[in-house]
Design a protein around this motif. Structure first.
Motif, PDB file in Angstrom:
ATOM      1  N   ARG A   1       7.858  -4.519   8.989  1.00 46.28           N
ATOM      2  CA  ARG A   1       7.933  -6.193   8.315  1.00 46.28           C
ATOM      3  C   ARG A   1       6.574  -6.868   8.347  1.00 46.28           C
ATOM      4  O   ARG A   1       6.637  -7.659   7.218  1.00 46.28           O
ATOM      5  N   GLN A   2       5.890  -6.659   9.132  1.00 46.53           N
ATOM      6  CA  GLN A   2       4.474  -7.183   9.069  1.00 46.53           C
ATOM      7  C   GLN A   2       3.508  -6.521   8.113  1.00 46.53           C
ATOM      8  O   GLN A   2       2.735  -7.299   7.564  1.00 46.53           O
TER       9      GLN A   2
ATOM     10  N   ALA B   1      16.138   7.033  10.664  1.00 45.55           N
ATOM     11  CA  ALA B   1      17.037   6.744  11.822  1.00 45.55           C
ATOM     12  C   ALA B   1      17.357   5.078  11.949  1.00 45.55           C
ATOM     13  O   ALA B   1      18.650   4.859  12.359  1.00 45.55           O
ATOM     14  N   ILE B   2      16.763   4.306  11.225  1.00 46.81           N
ATOM     15  CA  ILE B   2      17.050   3.121  11.376  1.00 46.81           C
ATOM     16  C   ILE B   2      18.036   2.874  10.132  1.00 46.81           C
ATOM     17  O   ILE B   2      19.147   2.142  10.518  1.00 46.81           O
TER      18      ILE B   2
ATOM     19  N   LEU C   1      12.745  -6.410   5.745  1.00 47.61           N
ATOM     20  CA  LEU C   1      12.899  -4.862   5.918  1.00 47.61           C
ATOM     21  C   LEU C   1      13.786  -4.191   4.764  1.00 47.61           C
ATOM     22  O   LEU C   1      13.407  -3.189   4.467  1.00 47.61           O
ATOM     23  N   PHE C   2      14.789  -4.857   4.398  1.00 47.48           N
ATOM     24  CA  PHE C   2      15.664  -4.133   3.520  1.00 47.48           C
ATOM     25  C   PHE C   2      14.761  -4.168   2.029  1.00 47.48           C
ATOM     26  O   PHE C   2      14.676  -2.860   1.582  1.00 47.48           O
ATOM     27  N   HIS C   3      13.955  -5.009   1.890  1.00 42.34           N
ATOM     28  CA  HIS C   3      13.212  -4.993   0.545  1.00 42.34           C
ATOM     29  C   HIS C   3      12.074  -4.152   0.737  1.00 42.34           C
ATOM     30  O   HIS C   3      11.655  -3.559  -0.322  1.00 42.34           O
TER      31      HIS C   3
ATOM     32  N   LEU D   1      21.757 -11.701  -1.619  1.00 41.33           N
ATOM     33  CA  LEU D   1      21.514 -12.617  -0.628  1.00 41.33           C
ATOM     34  C   LEU D   1      20.471 -12.313   0.109  1.00 41.33           C
ATOM     35  O   LEU D   1      19.593 -13.351   0.404  1.00 41.33           O
ATOM     36  N   SER D   2      19.846 -11.102   0.058  1.00 47.22           N
ATOM     37  CA  SER D   2      18.469 -10.647   0.728  1.00 47.22           C
ATOM     38  C   SER D   2      17.389 -11.358   0.052  1.00 47.22           C
ATOM     39  O   SER D   2      16.366 -11.508   0.444  1.00 47.22           O
TER      40      SER D   2
END
Length: 201
Positions: A28-29, A64-65, A109-111, A172-173
């Motif tokens: 994410r970061q 795994a995620i 995270l999705f993107h 929506l993300s």
């Protein structure tokens, strides 16, 4: 002996989850490419060698995620499948879907994963397999729910309805990144109206 083995498995799973949480934070970061295994190990509080004991590479971590996400969703789908009115039960879960897809961290995270899937065949294979599993599960719920109401259940029709539902939720993300001040209650209200038509007409 069995107790000792069970405890070791528990510790191993705890460490594995620790790595996943550290990787999530780093992805994410810093993004997928910016998050090195060294950075992930530092965030997890363990050596790089220890990280490789659980995951071969970053693609394996993403796998795994995604598997964890599939497991969580499978639990929800199983609960819905046991309801007397499946279509209404699917609509009742819309608030959960909106909450998940408008969480800023989850959206980022999705993107990040989608962007990596667009250029990395290994990641693409992971997300496409996950999508196939979820797509079939949703279509099975719709087929069962619509059959109970005497509604059309052709595969082509259900596939189209499922794709529109997926596009709405996944979209929506993107919206929460572009518009952090999104009016979630208003969005949910309109979404339920659309779901009513897509699921029950």
């Amino acid at each position: 002996m069995a107790s000792s083995s069970s405890a070791e498995v528990g510790r191993s799973e705890t460490r594995r989850q620790q790595v996943l949480e550290a990787a999530l934070a780093c992805f994410r970061q810093h993004g997928f490419h910016g998050a090195s295994m060294s950075e992930i190990s530092k965030t997890a509080g363990m050596s790089v060698g220890h990280i490789y004991h659980y995951f071969e590479n970053k693609e394996a971590i993403i796998g795994a995620i995604v598997e964890q996400d599939i497991s969580d969703i499978a639990t929800i789908f199983e609960e819905i499948s046991r309801e007397d009115d499946i279509l209404t039960a699917m609509m009742a879960r819309a608030d959960h879907g909106v909450e998940c897809h408008t969480d800023p961290d989850a959206a980022a995270l999705f993107h990040e994963i989608m962007a990596e899937a667009a250029r990395n065949p290994k990641v693409a294979a992971i997300v496409r397999r996950a999508d196939e599993i979820k797509r079939q599960a949703i279509m099975d719920l719709m087929r069962k729910g619509r059959a109970a109401r005497g509604l059309p259940i052709s595969t082509e029709d259900l596939d189209g309805r499922m794709e529109i539902l997926a596009a709405i939720f996944e979209g929506l993300s993107a919206r929460i990144i572009r518009n952090p001040a999104m009016n979630r209650p208003a969005t949910l209200l309109v979404l339920k109206g659309l779901m009513e038509r897509l699921l029950k007409e």
